[in-house]
Write a protein that holds these residues in place. Sequence first.
Motif: not given
Length: 342
Positions: A199, A275-276, A192, A279, A217
Motif C-alpha cells: 500500500f 489503493p487495494n 491497506a 483500502s 498503512g
Amino acid sequence: MNNSWSCPQVSILMADDTKLSSTDASTPQPMTGSRLCPGNPVTESLRIAVVGPEEVLETKPLANEIQNLLTALGHDVETMLAARTAWDPSLKKESASNITHDADLVIVLGGDGSILRTARWMGYQQTPVLGVNLGRLGFLADFSPNEVGMAISELIAGRFRLVEHMMFETCVLRENEMVASDLGLNETSLLAGPPFSLFEVELHVDDELATIYRGDGLIISTPVGSTAYNMSAGGPIVRKSLEAFIFTPLNPHTLTHRTVIDTASRNYSLVIPSPNNGSSCVVDGRLLLSLKAGDKVRISRAKPKFCLIETNQHGYYSTLRDKLAWGGDIQNTSSEIECREV
C-alpha cells in the motif's frame, strides 16, 4: 446559562504543573457554556450530564449512585445510557444533544472508547469531561469507580485542572470534491486492506512532497492518541498537551522509515495513488470511507479542544506508571474490573 461568566483573579495549577496568574494570556479560561474554573470552589448548582454504554452491566448502578450523590449536593443531573450505535452525531436528536451542550460537566462511564464516542458526539461544542474507567487501561477514562466520590469532592473544592487536548479534522477529496469528513481525537488510519498487497501513501507537508510510505498503512495520531493504536504499532508516547501530529508507518517496506513528529500548524495531505480494493480511511476506530485511486486525505488541527478534568491525585506520569506498569511492580488500579470493549 450565562456564558459571559469568567474566572476571578486567582493563581491556578496548569497542566504542566507551572503556576500562572489567571491574567496570563497562556492560562486556559473556562470553556464556553461551562462554569467550572480551576482553583475556585463550586458555589452554585451545576448542570451535569452522566453518559455511558448501556451494554455494560456496571454502568446503570454506577450512574444511579453518581446521580444520587450529585443531586444530594444540589446539582442538576441528566443521565443518558445508550447503545454504542446511538452515539453517531448524525443520529442524535436535538433533545439528546442538549444533555452535553447545556452542561457544565460531562461524566463519562466506560472506557476510552466511550470517551472517544462522547467527544465525537459533542462535536464542535465540547464540554469538560471526567472519565470513569469501566474498561481496560483507561488512559482517558482515568478514574476508577472507587475514586468517583473523591474526584467529585476535589472538583467541588476547586482542586482540579482543565487539560485541553487537540482535536483534528479529516477531509477526503475525490476529484477536487470533498466526499467525507470527520472530527477526531485519537488518530486517522490509512489501511491497506484486502487483498493485502503493498500500500502506497504520499505525504505532502505544506504542498511539498515529504516522503512516500510503502507498507500496510499509516497512522496519523495526535499526542493524546499516542498511547492508543500508535503505541501498539511501535510509535512514541507524546505528551498530551502538545500540539503535533505523529506519523507512524505500519510495517514499512523501507527499513529507514520511522515515526515522524511535526507541528500541528502545518498543512498535511496524503495522496493514495493506487489503493487495494479494501483500502480504507478510519477515524478513531470508525470507518470513514473506502479509498479510491487519487483520493487526497487532508489532516488539520480542529478549532474545538477536548477538555479532560484531572485532580492532584492523577497526573500525566502517574497515569503512565499505573497503566503501563512502569517499574515492573505497579498494578493497574482497575485490574479488578473484567476487561471488555467499552
